[in-house]
Design an enzyme around this catalytic site. Structure first.
Site, PDB file in Angstrom:
ATOM      1  N   SER A   1       0.849  -1.186   0.000  1.00 20.28           N
ATOM      2  CA  SER A   1       0.000   0.000   0.000  1.00 20.28           C
ATOM      3  C   SER A   1       0.884   1.234   0.000  1.00 20.28           C
ATOM      4  O   SER A   1       2.072   1.159   0.344  1.00 20.28           O
ATOM      5  CB  SER A   1      -0.881   0.002   1.268  1.00 20.28           C
ATOM      6  OG  SER A   1      -1.498   1.250   1.479  1.00 20.28           O
TER       7      SER A   1
ATOM      8  N   TYR B   1      -2.012  -0.687  10.356  1.00 21.70           N
ATOM      9  CA  TYR B   1      -1.999  -1.011   8.931  1.00 21.70           C
ATOM     10  C   TYR B   1      -0.660  -0.626   8.307  1.00 21.70           C
ATOM     11  O   TYR B   1      -0.064  -1.401   7.548  1.00 21.70           O
ATOM     12  CB  TYR B   1      -3.148  -0.281   8.238  1.00 21.70           C
ATOM     13  CG  TYR B   1      -3.327  -0.629   6.782  1.00 21.70           C
ATOM     14  CD1 TYR B   1      -3.922  -1.833   6.398  1.00 21.70           C
ATOM     15  CD2 TYR B   1      -2.921   0.250   5.776  1.00 21.70           C
ATOM     16  CE1 TYR B   1      -4.096  -2.151   5.062  1.00 21.70           C
ATOM     17  CE2 TYR B   1      -3.095  -0.058   4.444  1.00 21.70           C
ATOM     18  CZ  TYR B   1      -3.680  -1.257   4.083  1.00 21.70           C
ATOM     19  OH  TYR B   1      -3.856  -1.576   2.751  1.00 21.70           O
TER      20      TYR B   1
END
Length: 260
Positions: free
Chosen positions: A152, A165
């Site tokens: 990501s 995350y």
């Protein structure tokens, strides 16, 4: 040049395993690799959803063996052994792994729950580690392979509210580079893809179900949200011989966000 590119991205005879493939990016990765000729194994906790995508792929390709679904907890080493055995028992080989399955949760670091932090690390980082370890024997037996880790933009820079995350995705970026060095001599390549804001069901849950492609995204230099095809095209490149000399690399698919 077009013919050369078509040949180098031809995956006929290759076998690919895609995790988190019941919807969103994972489903599109599976469709794209199958359209390039690969036989794909779609894994997900949502086995019914994965089977629905498989049925779509089989119908589109006209190949009964084009796609197979399996329930899979990526945080389980035993589940990894089972799905890899499923691939090799069915097709005799395994050439591509796309580590796509992930959880996304946000909270300021001072409010981040410890159990949730550990859960995100387990799924988003330990899961891909277990997957890489599980597929190595089959890829070595096949003479090489390609592992594509879906990270990501949160694995490239800090984002507020993304302590858990972001930690998992930064970790996946590091795992990618180290693993690439460990297995390069075996002809196995390991690369990471770093999507930005992509139009998936995950984003839809945040935007209230609006059509995210219908409006402008002023904070994105490209002024639009990304699509699953934007990511899947890169995954195909990395899975194929078109990227035969590419390993240990990271690729942002973010409309220019990371360049700001």
């Amino acid at each position: 040049m077009t013919d050369v590119l078509a040949r180098s991205t031809d995956l006929t005879g290759r076998v690919a395993l895609i995790t988190g493939a019941a919807r969103g990016q994972g489903a599109q990765h599976a469709r794209t690799l199958a359209a390039a000729g690969a036989s794909v194994i779609l894994t997900d906790l949502d086995e019914k959803g994965a089977e629905a995508v498989c049925a779509e792929i089989r119908a589109a390709s006209g190949r009964p063996d084009a796609a197979l679904a399996a329930r899979h907890d990526v945080a389980s080493a035993a589940d990894w052994e089972r799905v890899v055995a499923l691939a090799t028992d069915r097709h005799g080989r395994l050439d591509v792994l796309v580590n796509n399955a992930a959880l996304w949760r946000t909270a300021p670091v001072g409010e981040q729950d410890e159990e949730e932090f550990r859960t995100l690390l387990s799924v988003n980082l330990v899961g891909p580690f277990l997957g890489i370890r599980a597929v190595l024997p089959a890829m070595r037996a096949a003479g090489g392979g390609s592992i594509v880790n879906i990270s990501s933009t949160a694995g490239l820079k800090g984002i507020p509210g993304h302590s858990a995350y972001g930690a998992s995705k930064f970790g996946l970026r590091g795992l990618t580079k180290s693993a690439a060095l460990d297995v390069a001599a075996d002809g196995i390549r390991v690369n990471s893809v770093h999507p930005g804001v992509i139009d998936t069901p995950m984003i839809g849950a945040v935007t209230g179900g609006e059509d995210a492609t219908a409006r402008e995204w002023p904070h994105v230099p490209a002024r639009r949200i990304g699509t699953v095809d934007d990511v899947a095209g890169l995954v195909l490149f990395l899975a194929s011989d078109a990227s035969a000399y590419v390993t240990g690399a990271e690729f942002a698919v973010d409309g220019g966000l990371g360049a700001q």
